[in-house]
Design an enzyme around this catalytic site. Structure first.
Site, PDB file in Angstrom:
ATOM      1  N   LYS A 164     -95.758 -89.901 -67.918  1.00 33.63           N
ATOM      2  CA  LYS A 164     -96.494 -91.113 -67.522  1.00 33.63           C
ATOM      3  C   LYS A 164     -97.558 -91.364 -68.583  1.00 33.63           C
ATOM      4  O   LYS A 164     -98.689 -90.884 -68.501  1.00 33.63           O
ATOM      5  CB  LYS A 164     -97.101 -90.884 -66.134  1.00 33.63           C
ATOM      6  CG  LYS A 164     -97.269 -92.135 -65.328  1.00 33.63           C
ATOM      7  CD  LYS A 164     -97.540 -91.803 -63.867  1.00 33.63           C
ATOM      8  CE  LYS A 164     -98.264 -92.911 -63.146  1.00 33.63           C
ATOM      9  NZ  LYS A 164     -97.597 -94.210 -63.148  1.00 33.63           N
TER      10      LYS A 164
HETATM   11  N1  PPE Z   1     -91.922 -96.078 -62.037  1.00 36.64           N
HETATM   12  C1  PPE Z   1     -92.994 -96.446 -62.753  1.00 36.64           C
HETATM   13  C2  PPE Z   1     -92.779 -97.077 -64.079  1.00 36.64           C
HETATM   14  C3  PPE Z   1     -94.279 -96.238 -62.235  1.00 36.64           C
HETATM   15  O1  PPE Z   1     -95.346 -96.618 -62.944  1.00 36.64           O
HETATM   16  C4  PPE Z   1     -94.431 -95.652 -60.973  1.00 36.64           C
HETATM   17  C5  PPE Z   1     -95.801 -95.423 -60.387  1.00 36.64           C
HETATM   18  C6  PPE Z   1     -93.278 -95.261 -60.255  1.00 36.64           C
HETATM   19  C7  PPE Z   1     -92.040 -95.476 -60.833  1.00 36.64           C
HETATM   20  C8  PPE Z   1     -93.355 -94.552 -58.933  1.00 36.64           C
HETATM   21  O2  PPE Z   1     -93.795 -93.218 -59.118  1.00 36.64           O
HETATM   22  P1  PPE Z   1     -94.618 -92.461 -57.978  1.00 36.64           P
HETATM   23  O3  PPE Z   1     -95.947 -93.099 -57.883  1.00 36.64           O
HETATM   24  O4  PPE Z   1     -94.666 -91.059 -58.447  1.00 36.64           O
HETATM   25  O5  PPE Z   1     -93.858 -92.616 -56.712  1.00 36.64           O
HETATM   26  N2  PPE Z   1     -96.754 -96.404 -60.737  1.00 36.64           N
HETATM   27  C9  PPE Z   1     -98.161 -96.110 -60.603  1.00 36.64           C
HETATM   28  C10 PPE Z   1     -99.035 -97.103 -61.311  1.00 36.64           C
HETATM   29  C11 PPE Z   1     -99.212 -98.427 -60.667  1.00 36.64           C
HETATM   30  C12 PPE Z   1    -100.238 -99.278 -61.381  1.00 36.64           C
HETATM   31  O6  PPE Z   1    -100.154-100.493 -61.260  1.00 36.64           O
HETATM   32  O7  PPE Z   1    -101.166 -98.735 -62.021  1.00 36.64           O
HETATM   33  C13 PPE Z   1     -98.555 -95.926 -59.140  1.00 36.64           C
HETATM   34  O8  PPE Z   1     -97.830 -96.365 -58.256  1.00 36.64           O
HETATM   35  O9  PPE Z   1     -99.601 -95.320 -58.908  1.00 36.64           O
END
Ligand code: PPE
Length: 310
Positions: A164
């Protein structure tokens, strides 16, 4: 500071490099390496209000991913997991929050510029603030209208998609800006091969004939913790879950149901894709099952291993 963004209005302090500092003092230099080259890693975590007080959801998994993301770029986080845990809990207590979003970030700081960050110090910050429904309360009930982006997701052979990384979010920013400019609430991004990858900040699930599909980790997606949570909850309810699916754009249009998962987005139904109504054009029954199980689990805390009480 005047003109503080509304979402940060009540925030008093931020933890920066080992110390709690006033919100206004959480500053970094303009020659910070990560500002120029995107050399940072971050997390998004939620803390939920429960009967036993605020509880951080799946903290260990987020912390592991944070360190793993850092390792990809040799970002050697100069604090232990225990120290970051303690600091986060202390910050939530100091802010007096019952529920909040938590943003840990580690990045190459102020040092010599040039692509190799070798001599730049690693800086770490933790911030917490209240953050409601990511795509709006109505979105959780009615679903969102989304469009397939003209921007492709970068391939994991180009930049690791399981890390990330701050810099790579320009890809998500482009997709999100395009969707909003065209009147949609969110985007779906295809991977380099042209198959479905994920949303700009969410993983995606498809329901067909009562079975659940989500794009596999080899499709250039983030290994979402909410994705994993949804898979486990669905399997517990007896659903067949295909967690290694390759999904084509056309299959989105003919799906019975679609929904997003993410820490910020939680479980958000998708009601249309490129103006094609999905199912009945609102939250579908399987999505409702998963979403209900998700919020019930959060309220009851009955998966003890997923909660860390503050
Ligand atoms: N894909 C991406 C590209 C992504 O950024 C997130 C989280 C996910 C999948 C889901 O991952 P998880 O949170 O582990 O279930 N995105 C983060 C950032 C959002 C933002 O706008 O800043 C979040 O949901 O915290």
């Amino acid at each position: 500071m005047s003109g503080r963004p509304e979402m940060f209005e009540g925030v008093d302090e931020i933890w920066l490099d080992g110390e709690f500092v006033d919100f206004e003092d959480a500053q970094i230099h303009v020659l910070t390496h990560a500002l120029h080259y995107g050399t940072g890693v971050f997390e998004g975590v939620r803390c939920y209000e429960t009967e036993e007080g605020p509880a951080i959801f799946r903290w260990e998994e987020h912390l592991d991913r944070f360190f793993d993301s850092g390792a990809v770029y040799d970002i050697d986080i100069p604090f232990s997991k225990a120290e970051l845990t303690e600091a986060t809990e202390e910050l939530i207590r100091r802010e007096g929050l019952q529920s909040c979003y938590i943003r840990p970030i580690a990045f190459y700081g102020y040092g010599p510029l040039g692509l190799n960050p070798g001599k730049s110090p690693v800086q770490v910050a933790l911030a917490v603030w209240p953050w409601g429904a990511y795509l709006g309360d109505e979105a959780l009930e009615e679903g969102v209208d989304v469009a397939v982006s003209s921007w492709r997701k970068y391939a994991s052979s180009q930049i690791p998609t399981n890390a990330k990384t701050t810099g790579t979010y320009v890809n998500s920013v482009l997709a999100s800006q395009e969707a909003k400019a065209n009147g949609y609430e969110e985007a779906i991004v295809l991977n380099k091969e042209g198959n479905v990858a994920e949303g700009p900040g969410e993983n995606i699930f498809l329901v067909r004939d009562g079975e659940i599909y989500t794009t596999g980790l080899a499709e250039s997606i983030l290994d979402g913790i909410t994705r994993q949570t949804a898979i486990e909850l669905a399997e517990d309810m007896g659903y067949v879950v295909h967690d290694d699916a390759t999904i084509s754009r056309g299959e989105l249009y003919t799906a019975d149901e679609l929904f997003f998962t993410g820490t910020a987005a939680e479980v958000t139904p998708i009601r249309s894709v490129d103006d094609n109504e999905i199912g009945a054009g609102t939250k579908g029954p399987v999505t409702d099952d998963i979403q209900t199980a998700f919020f019930e689990m959060l309220a009851s805390g009955d998966r003890e291993e997923w909660f860390r009480y503050v």
